[in-house]
Design a protein around this motif. Structure first.
Motif, PDB file in Angstrom:
ATOM      1  N   SER A  41      10.820  16.955 -38.739  1.00 55.42           N
ATOM      2  CA  SER A  41      11.040  15.969 -39.799  1.00 55.42           C
ATOM      3  C   SER A  41      11.648  16.585 -41.048  1.00 55.42           C
ATOM      4  CB  SER A  41       9.718  15.293 -40.173  1.00 55.42           C
ATOM      5  OG  SER A  41       9.128  14.687 -39.053  1.00 55.42           O
ATOM      6  N   MET A  42      11.465  17.897 -41.220  1.00 52.15           N
ATOM      7  CA  MET A  42      12.024  18.616 -42.356  1.00 52.15           C
ATOM      8  C   MET A  42      12.690  19.887 -41.844  1.00 52.15           C
ATOM      9  SD  MET A  42       9.093  18.335 -45.354  1.00 52.15           S
ATOM     10  CE  MET A  42       7.745  19.000 -44.353  1.00 52.15           C
ATOM     11  N   ALA A  43      13.805  20.247 -42.479  1.00 54.36           N
ATOM     12  CA  ALA A  43      14.536  21.443 -42.064  1.00 54.36           C
ATOM     13  C   ALA A  43      14.996  22.209 -43.299  1.00 54.36           C
ATOM     14  CB  ALA A  43      15.744  21.070 -41.202  1.00 54.36           C
ATOM     15  N   PHE A  44      14.722  23.498 -43.315  1.00 60.42           N
ATOM     16  CA  PHE A  44      15.238  24.365 -44.360  1.00 60.42           C
ATOM     17  C   PHE A  44      16.674  24.717 -43.974  1.00 60.42           C
ATOM     18  CE2 PHE A  44      10.825  24.361 -44.946  1.00 60.42           C
ATOM     19  CZ  PHE A  44      10.460  25.015 -46.124  1.00 60.42           C
ATOM     20  N   VAL A  45      17.637  24.299 -44.793  1.00 61.07           N
ATOM     21  CA  VAL A  45      19.049  24.365 -44.403  1.00 61.07           C
ATOM     22  C   VAL A  45      19.898  24.736 -45.615  1.00 61.07           C
ATOM     23  CG1 VAL A  45      21.033  22.993 -43.604  1.00 61.07           C
ATOM     24  CG2 VAL A  45      18.795  22.689 -42.525  1.00 61.07           C
ATOM     25  N   GLY A  46      20.930  25.566 -45.388  1.00 66.34           N
ATOM     26  CA  GLY A  46      21.885  25.909 -46.433  1.00 66.34           C
ATOM     27  C   GLY A  46      22.889  24.798 -46.660  1.00 66.34           C
ATOM     28  N   ASP A  47      23.380  24.695 -47.892  1.00 64.43           N
ATOM     29  CA  ASP A  47      24.329  23.633 -48.232  1.00 64.43           C
ATOM     30  C   ASP A  47      25.623  23.699 -47.438  1.00 64.43           C
ATOM     31  OD1 ASP A  47      26.233  25.384 -50.187  1.00 64.43           O
ATOM     32  OD2 ASP A  47      24.141  25.819 -50.586  1.00 64.43           O
ATOM     33  N   PHE A  48      26.036  24.905 -47.049  1.00 63.52           N
ATOM     34  CA  PHE A  48      27.302  25.040 -46.329  1.00 63.52           C
ATOM     35  C   PHE A  48      27.270  24.372 -44.961  1.00 63.52           C
ATOM     36  CE2 PHE A  48      24.701  28.630 -45.089  1.00 63.52           C
ATOM     37  CZ  PHE A  48      24.964  28.829 -43.746  1.00 63.52           C
ATOM     38  N   LEU A  49      26.061  23.995 -44.500  1.00 65.29           N
ATOM     39  CA  LEU A  49      25.925  23.336 -43.203  1.00 65.29           C
ATOM     40  C   LEU A  49      25.968  21.815 -43.286  1.00 65.29           C
ATOM     41  CD1 LEU A  49      23.172  25.617 -41.658  1.00 65.29           C
ATOM     42  CD2 LEU A  49      25.531  25.413 -40.882  1.00 65.29           C
ATOM     43  N   LEU A  50      26.039  21.277 -44.487  1.00 68.31           N
ATOM     44  CA  LEU A  50      26.032  19.816 -44.615  1.00 68.31           C
ATOM     45  C   LEU A  50      27.179  19.122 -43.873  1.00 68.31           C
ATOM     46  CD1 LEU A  50      24.885  19.330 -48.322  1.00 68.31           C
ATOM     47  CD2 LEU A  50      23.569  18.881 -46.240  1.00 68.31           C
ATOM     48  N   PHE A  57      37.530  25.047 -55.134  1.00 70.25           N
ATOM     49  CA  PHE A  57      37.056  25.598 -53.867  1.00 70.25           C
ATOM     50  C   PHE A  57      35.686  25.034 -53.508  1.00 70.25           C
ATOM     51  CE2 PHE A  57      35.088  28.602 -51.006  1.00 70.25           C
ATOM     52  CZ  PHE A  57      36.124  28.941 -50.149  1.00 70.25           C
ATOM     53  N   CYS A  58      34.772  25.003 -54.470  1.00 69.19           N
ATOM     54  CA  CYS A  58      33.426  24.514 -54.195  1.00 69.19           C
ATOM     55  C   CYS A  58      33.433  23.051 -53.789  1.00 69.19           C
ATOM     56  CB  CYS A  58      32.535  24.730 -55.407  1.00 69.19           C
ATOM     57  SG  CYS A  58      32.145  26.465 -55.752  1.00 69.19           S
ATOM     58  N   GLU A  59      34.198  22.238 -54.492  1.00 66.69           N
ATOM     59  CA  GLU A  59      34.225  20.808 -54.180  1.00 66.69           C
ATOM     60  C   GLU A  59      34.770  20.537 -52.791  1.00 66.69           C
ATOM     61  OE1 GLU A  59      34.722  18.789 -58.612  1.00 66.69           O
ATOM     62  OE2 GLU A  59      36.504  19.162 -57.393  1.00 66.69           O
ATOM     63  N   GLN A  60      35.773  21.279 -52.384  1.00 65.88           N
ATOM     64  CA  GLN A  60      36.392  21.033 -51.086  1.00 65.88           C
ATOM     65  C   GLN A  60      35.591  21.604 -49.921  1.00 65.88           C
ATOM     66  OE1 GLN A  60      40.555  22.053 -50.911  1.00 65.88           O
ATOM     67  NE2 GLN A  60      41.063  20.886 -52.751  1.00 65.88           N
ATOM     68  N   THR A  61      34.733  22.588 -50.190  1.00 68.16           N
ATOM     69  CA  THR A  61      34.072  23.302 -49.097  1.00 68.16           C
ATOM     70  C   THR A  61      32.551  23.181 -49.102  1.00 68.16           C
ATOM     71  OG1 THR A  61      33.983  25.382 -50.334  1.00 68.16           O
ATOM     72  CG2 THR A  61      35.972  24.967 -49.052  1.00 68.16           C
ATOM     73  N   THR A  62      31.978  22.447 -50.025  1.00 62.50           N
ATOM     74  CA  THR A  62      30.535  22.202 -50.103  1.00 62.50           C
ATOM     75  C   THR A  62      29.747  23.497 -50.255  1.00 62.50           C
ATOM     76  OG1 THR A  62      30.990  20.416 -48.530  1.00 62.50           O
ATOM     77  CG2 THR A  62      28.721  20.718 -49.179  1.00 62.50           C
ATOM     78  N   VAL A  63      30.151  24.313 -51.229  1.00 65.96           N
ATOM     79  CA  VAL A  63      29.395  25.489 -51.608  1.00 65.96           C
ATOM     80  C   VAL A  63      29.162  25.428 -53.118  1.00 65.96           C
ATOM     81  CG1 VAL A  63      30.138  26.935 -49.686  1.00 65.96           C
ATOM     82  CG2 VAL A  63      31.510  26.868 -51.784  1.00 65.96           C
ATOM     83  N   LEU A  64      28.459  26.404 -53.650  1.00 65.85           N
ATOM     84  CA  LEU A  64      28.008  26.341 -55.032  1.00 65.85           C
ATOM     85  C   LEU A  64      28.779  27.305 -55.932  1.00 65.85           C
ATOM     86  CD1 LEU A  64      24.177  26.372 -54.326  1.00 65.85           C
ATOM     87  CD2 LEU A  64      25.638  24.383 -54.715  1.00 65.85           C
TER      88      LEU A  64
END
Length: 433
Positions: free
Chosen positions: A275-284, A345-352
């Motif tokens: 039900s919950m997953a610890f996940v990095g933003d780059f995987l969205l 770069f961040c906006e296009q690639t979903t990183v911070l």
């Protein structure tokens, strides 16, 4: 087919390749990029299609501002980049610039193959997040630019939360669940009979270093204030070990999502078995293509008695010390981390972003912009001393030890004292590497 970073973390049995890289690097003779046209920089990266498009957009923009200069963006699969890159560096055929993870930058800077960027970006240290600036340092000098970062947060299945009657989800970092509150939520999900287990933590294989989040959350540390003494042997470390072991003992986390497994929570989450997953933003972006049966939200990592602590992810850009034009290569590296270019770069690639002036902004992310503020705020909780540890030149050995020792402690009956002793030895070895 290009492997993304999540796939690499799944398939890498250890970080032996990183250790081999450190031993393979020797002083390089000759100039890099032999055969390139005069005025051409070679920039070697791995990346998704979105990342490659962004890199090429920025390369063309740099060319327009620097007449006579060309930037060739060279793409290699992530799992092959280190071995290919090291062979080329050793033979004097390396690229002018290349992309490197923060966990690996110490391997290269400690071997003298990177150009000191102090004259280029050294005066701009205050522009970057303190932890990210620390990540590119070696012996007090910057050997890279902190291009972007990523970190983990907790994704949750909204349908499962509704069925379990969980209505209050932390909406700010200050509201993040305490350890006790997190376990209470997990036990409510388990009692509702949803999936195989309530959650999964992303500490598999080369990501085993993410267990250190829990150590820092407990108020513990691996290094003393001097940065050279090892302080793992502490009540906080024992508390972190016991608490994380309870995930398996209480049936709150599936045992097939263990440290050594090739499973990772982002792979299991779409099936609703957790039900919950610890996940990095780059995987969205990948998750958005696979989650079809439910909506999911994001909240913050739990916080312990020591407060909040998040893992270091992301990549730096470095310049080859043997580049035929270190000045122009350094200028391109600096160009990549200007506010407008980092934002693109961040906006296009979903990183911070790593810049302080972007950290508080609401960026126009291409994927799940509603969730990205959680990741942006979570990234501010990366402890600088934790960053220092995971960027040590010998840190790959620490990660290998975490894989072996945590697995044995969690399911093999190994005592906490033995686990801490083995991890202490691994950190001591990393400090002397």
């Amino acid at each position: 087919m290009d492997l993304n970073r999540r796939q690499f973390l799944r398939t890498a049995g250890s970080t032996v390749a990183g250790v081999a890289a450190a031993h393979a690097l020797t002083a390089c003779g000759g100039s890099s990029g032999e055969g390139s046209a005069p005025g051409t920089l070679t920039f070697t990266v791995w990346g998704s299609d979105a990342e490659m498009a962004a890199f090429n957009t920025l390369a063309r923009a740099f060319e327009k501002q620097n007449s006579g200069t060309k930037v060739k963006v060279e793409r290699l699969p992530f799992d092959q980049l280190r071995s290919a890159l090291d062979a080329r560096l050793q033979s004097g055929q390396g690229p002018d610039l290349f992309r490197v993870t923060y966990n690996d930058i110490g391997l290269y800077s400690s071997q003298g193959v990177l150009h000191d960027l102090g004259a280029t970006v050294g005066g701009e240290s205050s522009a970057f997040n303190d932890a990210m600036w620390a990540a590119v340092q070696y012996d007090g000098k910057p050997y890279g630019v902190p291009h972007h970062t990523d970190t983990s947060a907790v994704l949750y299945n909204k349908k499962h939360f509704a069925k379990a009657g969980i209505k209050d989800v932390p909406a700010t970092p200050d509201e993040a669940w305490t350890w006790e509150e997190f376990i209470d939520v997990a036990e409510r999900l388990k009692a509702a009979g949803l999936g195989a287990a309530p959650f999964g933590v992303n500490w598999q294989q080369a990501g085993a270093f993410r267990w250190l989040n829990w150590l820092w959350q407990a108020g513990g540390k691996a290094l003393g204030p001097d940065g050279t003494s090892v302080t793992l042997d502490s009540p906080q470390a024992r508390e972190a070990l016991a608490f994380t072991k309870s995930f398996y003992d209480k049936g709150l986390m599936p045992k097939n999502i263990m440290i050594k497994t090739n499973n990772s929570p982002d792979l299991v989450f779409p099936s609703q078995k957790i039900s919950m997953a610890f996940v990095g933003d780059f995987l969205l972006p990948d998750l958005m293509s696979r989650v079809k049966a439910f909506e999911f939200g994001a909240t913050y990592l739990p916080k312990g008695a020591g407060g909040a602590a998040a893992d270091l992810g992301g990549n730096a850009v470095v310049v080859n010390a043997e580049s035929k034009d270190t000045d122009t290569a350094a200028a391109f590296a600096k160009f990549l981390v200007t506010p407008e270019n980092m934002q693109l770069f961040c906006e296009q690639t979903t990183v911070l972003p790593t810049r302080k002036d972007l950290a508080g902004q609401q960026l126009g992310y291409a994927v799940r912009p509603d969730l990205m503020p959680v990741y942006q705020q979570q990234a501010t909780t990366m402890p600088p001393d934790l960053v220092k540890l995971v960027t040590l030149p010998g840190f790959s050995g620490v990660n290998d030890a975490l894989v072996q020792q945590l697995e044995t402690y969690f399911t093999g009956g190994q005592a906490a004292d033995q686990t801490i002793s083995a991890l202490t030895q691994a950190v001591q070895k990393a400090l002397s590497a």
